[in-house]
Design a protein around this motif. Structure first.
Motif, PDB file in Angstrom:
ATOM      1  N   VAL A 188     -54.513  31.439  25.607  1.00  0.00           N
ATOM      2  CA  VAL A 188     -54.943  31.768  26.968  1.00  0.00           C
ATOM      3  C   VAL A 188     -55.465  33.195  27.038  1.00  0.00           C
ATOM      4  O   VAL A 188     -56.550  33.459  27.555  1.00  0.00           O
ATOM      5  N   ASP A 189     -54.690  34.124  26.489  1.00  0.00           N
ATOM      6  CA  ASP A 189     -55.069  35.528  26.542  1.00  0.00           C
ATOM      7  C   ASP A 189     -56.061  35.869  25.440  1.00  0.00           C
ATOM      8  O   ASP A 189     -55.988  35.344  24.330  1.00  0.00           O
ATOM      9  N   GLU A 190     -56.986  36.780  25.733  1.00  0.00           N
ATOM     10  CA  GLU A 190     -58.026  37.122  24.760  1.00  0.00           C
ATOM     11  C   GLU A 190     -57.472  37.828  23.528  1.00  0.00           C
ATOM     12  O   GLU A 190     -58.113  37.867  22.475  1.00  0.00           O
ATOM     13  N   ARG A 191     -56.255  38.398  23.628  1.00  0.00           N
ATOM     14  CA  ARG A 191     -55.676  39.081  22.480  1.00  0.00           C
ATOM     15  C   ARG A 191     -54.888  38.135  21.568  1.00  0.00           C
ATOM     16  O   ARG A 191     -54.338  38.529  20.561  1.00  0.00           O
ATOM     17  N   CYS A 192     -54.828  36.874  21.945  1.00  0.00           N
ATOM     18  CA  CYS A 192     -54.122  35.884  21.160  1.00  0.00           C
ATOM     19  C   CYS A 192     -55.085  35.257  20.150  1.00  0.00           C
ATOM     20  O   CYS A 192     -56.215  34.923  20.493  1.00  0.00           O
ATOM     21  N   ASN A 193     -54.661  35.126  18.892  1.00  0.00           N
ATOM     22  CA  ASN A 193     -55.529  34.538  17.875  1.00  0.00           C
ATOM     23  C   ASN A 193     -54.700  33.683  16.930  1.00  0.00           C
ATOM     24  O   ASN A 193     -53.511  33.439  17.166  1.00  0.00           O
ATOM     25  N   GLU A 194     -55.349  33.223  15.856  1.00  0.00           N
ATOM     26  CA  GLU A 194     -54.692  32.299  14.936  1.00  0.00           C
ATOM     27  C   GLU A 194     -53.527  32.941  14.184  1.00  0.00           C
ATOM     28  O   GLU A 194     -52.743  32.250  13.538  1.00  0.00           O
ATOM     29  N   SER A 195     -53.397  34.266  14.243  1.00  0.00           N
ATOM     30  CA  SER A 195     -52.286  34.959  13.594  1.00  0.00           C
ATOM     31  C   SER A 195     -51.130  35.219  14.555  1.00  0.00           C
ATOM     32  O   SER A 195     -50.180  35.927  14.210  1.00  0.00           O
ATOM     33  N   SER A 196     -51.205  34.677  15.755  1.00  0.00           N
ATOM     34  CA  SER A 196     -50.186  34.923  16.770  1.00  0.00           C
ATOM     35  C   SER A 196     -48.812  34.426  16.325  1.00  0.00           C
ATOM     36  O   SER A 196     -48.679  33.293  15.844  1.00  0.00           O
ATOM     37  N   PRO A 197     -47.769  35.259  16.458  1.00  0.00           N
ATOM     38  CA  PRO A 197     -46.410  34.808  16.131  1.00  0.00           C
ATOM     39  C   PRO A 197     -46.002  33.588  16.959  1.00  0.00           C
ATOM     40  O   PRO A 197     -45.236  32.744  16.497  1.00  0.00           O
ATOM     41  N   GLY A 198     -46.533  33.490  18.183  1.00  0.00           N
ATOM     42  CA  GLY A 198     -46.206  32.346  19.028  1.00  0.00           C
ATOM     43  C   GLY A 198     -46.674  31.030  18.444  1.00  0.00           C
ATOM     44  O   GLY A 198     -46.049  29.982  18.641  1.00  0.00           O
ATOM     45  N   LEU A 199     -47.795  31.063  17.720  1.00  0.00           N
ATOM     46  CA  LEU A 199     -48.295  29.853  17.070  1.00  0.00           C
ATOM     47  C   LEU A 199     -47.333  29.409  15.983  1.00  0.00           C
ATOM     48  O   LEU A 199     -47.054  28.214  15.829  1.00  0.00           O
ATOM     49  N   MET A 200     -46.811  30.362  15.228  1.00  0.00           N
ATOM     50  CA  MET A 200     -45.845  30.032  14.193  1.00  0.00           C
ATOM     51  C   MET A 200     -44.538  29.504  14.806  1.00  0.00           C
ATOM     52  O   MET A 200     -43.916  28.592  14.275  1.00  0.00           O
ATOM     53  N   PHE A 201     -44.146  30.088  15.927  1.00  0.00           N
ATOM     54  CA  PHE A 201     -42.963  29.602  16.648  1.00  0.00           C
ATOM     55  C   PHE A 201     -43.146  28.136  17.017  1.00  0.00           C
ATOM     56  O   PHE A 201     -42.277  27.293  16.777  1.00  0.00           O
ATOM     57  N   ALA A 202     -44.306  27.812  17.593  1.00  0.00           N
ATOM     58  CA  ALA A 202     -44.574  26.440  18.030  1.00  0.00           C
ATOM     59  C   ALA A 202     -44.601  25.481  16.845  1.00  0.00           C
ATOM     60  O   ALA A 202     -44.076  24.362  16.923  1.00  0.00           O
ATOM     61  N   SER A 203     -45.202  25.913  15.736  1.00  0.00           N
ATOM     62  CA  SER A 203     -45.297  25.038  14.572  1.00  0.00           C
ATOM     63  C   SER A 203     -43.934  24.807  13.933  1.00  0.00           C
ATOM     64  O   SER A 203     -43.623  23.695  13.489  1.00  0.00           O
ATOM     65  N   GLU A 204     -43.087  25.834  13.903  1.00  0.00           N
ATOM     66  CA  GLU A 204     -41.737  25.681  13.360  1.00  0.00           C
ATOM     67  C   GLU A 204     -40.913  24.736  14.235  1.00  0.00           C
ATOM     68  O   GLU A 204     -40.165  23.891  13.744  1.00  0.00           O
ATOM     69  N   LEU A 205     -41.066  24.889  15.550  1.00  0.00           N
ATOM     70  CA  LEU A 205     -40.330  24.032  16.471  1.00  0.00           C
ATOM     71  C   LEU A 205     -40.768  22.579  16.328  1.00  0.00           C
ATOM     72  O   LEU A 205     -39.931  21.670  16.274  1.00  0.00           O
ATOM     73  N   ALA A 206     -42.085  22.349  16.268  1.00  0.00           N
ATOM     74  CA  ALA A 206     -42.595  20.987  16.116  1.00  0.00           C
ATOM     75  C   ALA A 206     -42.121  20.369  14.804  1.00  0.00           C
ATOM     76  O   ALA A 206     -41.748  19.185  14.754  1.00  0.00           O
ATOM     77  N   THR A 207     -42.133  21.166  13.731  1.00  0.00           N
ATOM     78  CA  THR A 207     -41.661  20.677  12.443  1.00  0.00           C
ATOM     79  C   THR A 207     -40.186  20.311  12.507  1.00  0.00           C
ATOM     80  O   THR A 207     -39.751  19.273  12.005  1.00  0.00           O
ATOM     81  N   TYR A 208     -39.407  21.161  13.142  1.00  0.00           N
ATOM     82  CA  TYR A 208     -37.969  20.950  13.251  1.00  0.00           C
ATOM     83  C   TYR A 208     -37.651  19.680  14.033  1.00  0.00           C
ATOM     84  O   TYR A 208     -36.754  18.917  13.685  1.00  0.00           O
ATOM     85  N   LEU A 209     -38.410  19.449  15.109  1.00  0.00           N
ATOM     86  CA  LEU A 209     -38.160  18.296  15.970  1.00  0.00           C
ATOM     87  C   LEU A 209     -38.856  17.033  15.474  1.00  0.00           C
ATOM     88  O   LEU A 209     -38.668  15.957  16.042  1.00  0.00           O
TER      89      LEU A 209
END
Length: 329
Positions: A188-209
């Motif tokens: 959403v924010d222009e400062r967010c990119n493919e290296s965002s820690p939030g993306l890794m958080f989401a991917s770890e959560l999806a993998t876990y679940l």
């Protein structure tokens, strides 16, 4: 299918590099005395999380008092009053937790607490620290439309200052009985990119679940089209450029996630439409969807900070959201 981490062997559990603890320590902001708080969205959010992973829930009720802390808070009358109100809150919380069908095993030993003070957001942050919470859950203002989120004064303050991950529940949102069945990460924010820690958080959560991950971006049209000068299609050109940039960013993000999680199902989508409302509604949403977002960096402090674009986006999301604090390296 959701995964019960408590049932995993320890060595298998450790292979998931989750960015939070299990059980997840969840602080729910809910006030049985607040007639403007709407329904039990925050409590239902907690119960929904409990269908997907082990949690430990404490409910905090807040009372705003007009007098300063220096006046009478140590006296016997105050202590007697506070004890009585705390007992009444605990009874109301117990009934509410049963109503949302949160299993007793997920209730913290001290599942209800009453805080009184002059600033609700400060009380919630202080209680989160005392409880060592991983996430604070707040519901929507009762003035919000059904299925939409509108921040009240305390939620708005936490969206710009919370040191703890913040969970937002839209008003009267319908949630899957099977818990989270898809994790979304929103650019959403222009400062967010493919290296965002939030993306890794989401991917770890999806993998876990063991659920799919959907990475999404938005291209709202019609924003900035009204100008003082006549002629020119600069707004349209810039939106087209952003749309192309978003597609490229989604491809990079998908590649980055798959490189770390080969077995994870990852899809990408762009929501486009007239304004934020139509851009968000252009995507299909499920009752089991959870949105993860990255917070904007706020100096060197680890705090949640929601910028103007993200704030506008949140007014139209139809599913629960998790916003994690960001810090500047």
């Amino acid at each position: 299918m959701t995964l019960d981490p408590s049932a995993l062997p320890q060595e298998q559990n450790e292979r998931f590099a989750l960015p939070f603890r299990v059980p997840l320590r969840v602080l729910v902001a809910w006030n049985p005395l607040d007639t403007n708080s709407g329904d039990n969205e925050a409590l239902e959010f907690a119960a929904w999380l409990g269908r997907s992973l082990p949690i430990s829930v404490r409910v905090v009720s807040t009372l705003l008092r007009p007098w300063p802390a220096s006046i009478g808070v140590l006296g016997k009358k105050y202590k007697k009053w506070h004890k009585k109100e705390s007992q009444a809150c605990a009874s109301a919380v117990e009934n509410a937790l049963k109503q949302v069908e949160l299993p007793r095993k997920y209730w913290a030993k001290e599942f209800s607490t009453l805080a009184d003070g002059q600033n609700e957001a400060t009380m919630l942050s202080d209680e989160a620290e005392r409880f060592d919470a991983d996430i604070i859950l707040v519901g929507s203002n009762a003035a919000a439309s059904k299925g939409r989120f509108l921040a009240g004064s305390a939620a708005d303050a936490l969206m710009h200052s919370s040191p703890t991950t913040l969970g937002l529940a839209p008003r009267k949102v319908k949630l899957s009985k099977k818990g989270i069945n898809r994790v979304n990460f929103a650019f959403v924010d222009e400062r967010c990119n493919e290296s965002s820690p939030g993306l890794m958080f989401a991917s770890e959560l999806a993998t876990y679940l063991e659920v799919p991950l959907r990475i999404i971006a938005f291209s709202p049209t019609g924003i900035g089209e009204v100008t003082l000068s006549k002629g020119g299609d600069i707004a349209t050109e810039l939106i087209d450029d952003w749309h192309e940039q978003a597609l490229g960013m989604l491809d990079l993000a998908r590649d980055r996630v798959i490189a770390a999680h080969e077995s994870l199902e990852v899809i990408t989508e762009v929501g486009a439409g007239k304004g934020w409302a139509n851009a968000v509604d252009a995507l299909k949403w499920k009752k089991g969807d959870l949105i993860c977002m990255s917070s904007q960096p706020l100096g060197t402090l680890e705090r949640v900070f929601v910028g103007s674009s993200a704030n506008e986006f949140l007014r139209h999301v139809p599913v629960p959201v998790m916003i994690s604090p960001a810090t500047t390296p």
